[in-house]
Design an enzyme around this catalytic site. Sequence first.
Site, PDB file in Angstrom:
ATOM      1  N   TYR A 155       0.846  -1.206   0.000  1.00 12.66           N
ATOM      2  CA  TYR A 155       0.000   0.000   0.000  1.00 12.66           C
ATOM      3  C   TYR A 155       0.883   1.259   0.000  1.00 12.66           C
ATOM      4  O   TYR A 155       0.451   2.339  -0.392  1.00 12.66           O
ATOM      5  CB  TYR A 155      -0.943  -0.035   1.204  1.00 12.66           C
ATOM      6  CG  TYR A 155      -2.186   0.818   1.022  1.00 12.66           C
ATOM      7  CD1 TYR A 155      -3.056   0.584  -0.038  1.00 12.66           C
ATOM      8  CD2 TYR A 155      -2.484   1.857   1.893  1.00 12.66           C
ATOM      9  CE1 TYR A 155      -4.186   1.363  -0.220  1.00 12.66           C
ATOM     10  CE2 TYR A 155      -3.615   2.636   1.725  1.00 12.66           C
ATOM     11  CZ  TYR A 155      -4.455   2.382   0.670  1.00 12.66           C
ATOM     12  OH  TYR A 155      -5.576   3.164   0.494  1.00 12.66           O
ATOM     13  N   LYS A 162      -3.179   8.296   2.863  1.00 14.18           N
ATOM     14  CA  LYS A 162      -4.385   8.102   3.701  1.00 14.18           C
ATOM     15  C   LYS A 162      -4.150   8.609   5.122  1.00 14.18           C
ATOM     16  O   LYS A 162      -5.066   9.147   5.748  1.00 14.18           O
ATOM     17  CB  LYS A 162      -4.800   6.627   3.721  1.00 14.18           C
ATOM     18  CG  LYS A 162      -5.337   6.117   2.382  1.00 14.18           C
ATOM     19  CD  LYS A 162      -6.493   6.929   1.845  1.00 14.18           C
ATOM     20  CE  LYS A 162      -7.143   6.273   0.640  1.00 14.18           C
ATOM     21  NZ  LYS A 162      -8.058   7.181  -0.084  1.00 14.18           N
TER      22      LYS A 162
HETATM   23  P1  NAP Z   1     -12.601   3.630  -8.144  1.00 14.64           P
HETATM   24  O1  NAP Z   1     -13.924   3.103  -8.489  1.00 14.64           O
HETATM   25  O2  NAP Z   1     -11.495   3.415  -9.115  1.00 14.64           O
HETATM   26  O3  NAP Z   1     -12.730   5.170  -7.764  1.00 14.64           O
HETATM   27  C1  NAP Z   1     -11.614   6.047  -7.702  1.00 14.64           C
HETATM   28  C2  NAP Z   1     -12.070   7.324  -8.329  1.00 14.64           C
HETATM   29  O4  NAP Z   1     -11.076   8.357  -8.232  1.00 14.64           O
HETATM   30  C3  NAP Z   1     -12.359   7.119  -9.805  1.00 14.64           C
HETATM   31  O5  NAP Z   1     -13.647   7.586 -10.104  1.00 14.64           O
HETATM   32  C4  NAP Z   1     -11.274   7.972 -10.441  1.00 14.64           C
HETATM   33  O6  NAP Z   1     -11.672   8.483 -11.686  1.00 14.64           O
HETATM   34  C5  NAP Z   1     -11.162   9.078  -9.435  1.00 14.64           C
HETATM   35  N1  NAP Z   1     -10.021   9.942  -9.724  1.00 14.64           N
HETATM   36  C6  NAP Z   1      -8.717   9.598  -9.821  1.00 14.64           C
HETATM   37  N2  NAP Z   1      -8.003  10.688 -10.160  1.00 14.64           N
HETATM   38  C7  NAP Z   1      -8.876  11.715 -10.260  1.00 14.64           C
HETATM   39  C8  NAP Z   1      -8.755  13.099 -10.574  1.00 14.64           C
HETATM   40  N3  NAP Z   1      -7.582  13.666 -10.894  1.00 14.64           N
HETATM   41  N4  NAP Z   1      -9.871  13.872 -10.574  1.00 14.64           N
HETATM   42  C9  NAP Z   1     -11.075  13.339 -10.300  1.00 14.64           C
HETATM   43  N5  NAP Z   1     -11.261  12.040 -10.012  1.00 14.64           N
HETATM   44  C10 NAP Z   1     -10.162  11.240  -9.991  1.00 14.64           C
HETATM   45  O7  NAP Z   1     -12.081   2.975  -6.769  1.00 14.64           O
HETATM   46  P2  NAP Z   1     -12.674   2.978  -5.278  1.00 14.64           P
HETATM   47  O8  NAP Z   1     -12.032   1.807  -4.636  1.00 14.64           O
HETATM   48  O9  NAP Z   1     -14.142   3.139  -5.294  1.00 14.64           O
HETATM   49  O10 NAP Z   1     -11.977   4.274  -4.654  1.00 14.64           O
HETATM   50  C11 NAP Z   1     -12.693   5.330  -4.051  1.00 14.64           C
HETATM   51  C12 NAP Z   1     -11.999   5.780  -2.778  1.00 14.64           C
HETATM   52  O11 NAP Z   1     -12.116   4.726  -1.811  1.00 14.64           O
HETATM   53  C13 NAP Z   1     -10.518   6.065  -2.903  1.00 14.64           C
HETATM   54  O12 NAP Z   1     -10.185   7.163  -2.080  1.00 14.64           O
HETATM   55  C14 NAP Z   1      -9.880   4.795  -2.357  1.00 14.64           C
HETATM   56  O13 NAP Z   1      -8.571   5.010  -1.882  1.00 14.64           O
HETATM   57  C15 NAP Z   1     -10.839   4.514  -1.233  1.00 14.64           C
HETATM   58  N6  NAP Z   1     -10.797   3.163  -0.666  1.00 14.64           N
HETATM   59  C16 NAP Z   1     -10.854   2.069  -1.468  1.00 14.64           C
HETATM   60  C17 NAP Z   1     -10.808   0.800  -0.910  1.00 14.64           C
HETATM   61  C18 NAP Z   1     -10.822  -0.425  -1.771  1.00 14.64           C
HETATM   62  O14 NAP Z   1     -10.399  -1.488  -1.303  1.00 14.64           O
HETATM   63  N7  NAP Z   1     -11.314  -0.365  -2.996  1.00 14.64           N
HETATM   64  C19 NAP Z   1     -10.737   0.649   0.478  1.00 14.64           C
HETATM   65  C20 NAP Z   1     -10.711   1.790   1.281  1.00 14.64           C
HETATM   66  C21 NAP Z   1     -10.729   3.045   0.689  1.00 14.64           C
HETATM   67  P3  NAP Z   1     -11.346   7.602 -13.022  1.00 14.64           P
HETATM   68  O15 NAP Z   1     -11.634   6.167 -12.740  1.00 14.64           O
HETATM   69  O16 NAP Z   1     -12.254   8.206 -13.972  1.00 14.64           O
HETATM   70  O17 NAP Z   1      -9.887   7.763 -13.280  1.00 14.64           O
END
Ligand code: NAP
Length: 272
Positions: A155, A162
């Site tokens: 990570y 984070k």
């Molecule tokens: P996701 O579906 O890939 O969402 C991430 C989003 O961030 C995407 O919509 C991406 O847009 C957007 N993004 C990246 N760069 C950007 C920018 N410059 N401007 C605007 N948007 C941008 O993945 P997710 O897992 O749902 O992630 C959402 C959040 O949850 C993140 O903060 C992640 O760290 C957090 N999180 C995830 C997990 C996990 O296991 N999945 C666990 C805990 C926390 P594009 O796809 O269009 O590039």
Amino acid sequence: MIMKGKKGIVLGIANKRSIAYGIANACREQGAEMAITFLNDRFETKLAPIAEDLGCAQRLYRCDVSKPEEITALRASIAKDMGEIDFIVHSIAFAPKEGLSGRFIDIPKDAFEIAMNISVYSLIEVVRELKPVLSDNASVLTLSYYGGAKYIPNYNLMGIAKATLEMTVKYLAEDLGKDGIRVNAISAGPIKTLAAAGIGEFGFILKWNEANAPLKKNVSIHDVGNSGMYLLSDLSRAVTGEIHYVDSGYNVMGMPAVEFDENNKPSLVWKG
Ligand code: NAP
């Protein structure tokens, strides 16, 4: 209908597997109206049917958070189409791939800066820019992960981002409390999404969590969505600056889960 009469903006839906989609969907089911954003042209067409689904086909706005002018334009669109809003969901993170595997000590400076800008500073900037269109008692929610509190393999750079994001939530909560604005984070358990696919050996993390969490299961975007909806609603009106774990309880474990045999001898639940 817990969110009836509430309006908000959701940043970070890439597809229907996104955590932001789970949150938006839960808010919609409870009567909220919303707008959603897309990153660039490629995602505009992909997000159109999702916007339709969420009842916001007319409120699909461009916003790459690395471009300050797009955040300013977002405020103008919200003011024009929605007037004031009651909630912001910031579900955005990005780190170059060299920051998500390999030796931690080798993280390049430019990767560090990109991850901090997109994954952390964007929360401050989005809230500051949208503050003029936030209603009294507005609620802001962002997404974190346990890798910001403790070491998680691979990570790496995102762990640092984070940790910084979680402190940003606390400082923002204090600063904006006087304006009646609440700021919280959900620290979600691992979920297979587009962003997660960038983390080395993510499948191993999923199996590890499932075996070792008290509830013995991984979380879904609907689990996170419902908890997120609570933090955006008036049900949580005395909650701010909180890092709320939605992880099947994994964060309370001081060591991997064990089981005991007939002689009361412990062994690991997950043999790997
Ligand atoms: P996701 O579906 O890939 O969402 C991430 C989003 O961030 C995407 O919509 C991406 O847009 C957007 N993004 C990246 N760069 C950007 C920018 N410059 N401007 C605007 N948007 C941008 O993945 P997710 O897992 O749902 O992630 C959402 C959040 O949850 C993140 O903060 C992640 O760290 C957090 N999180 C995830 C997990 C996990 O296991 N999945 C666990 C805990 C926390 P594009 O796809 O269009 O590039």
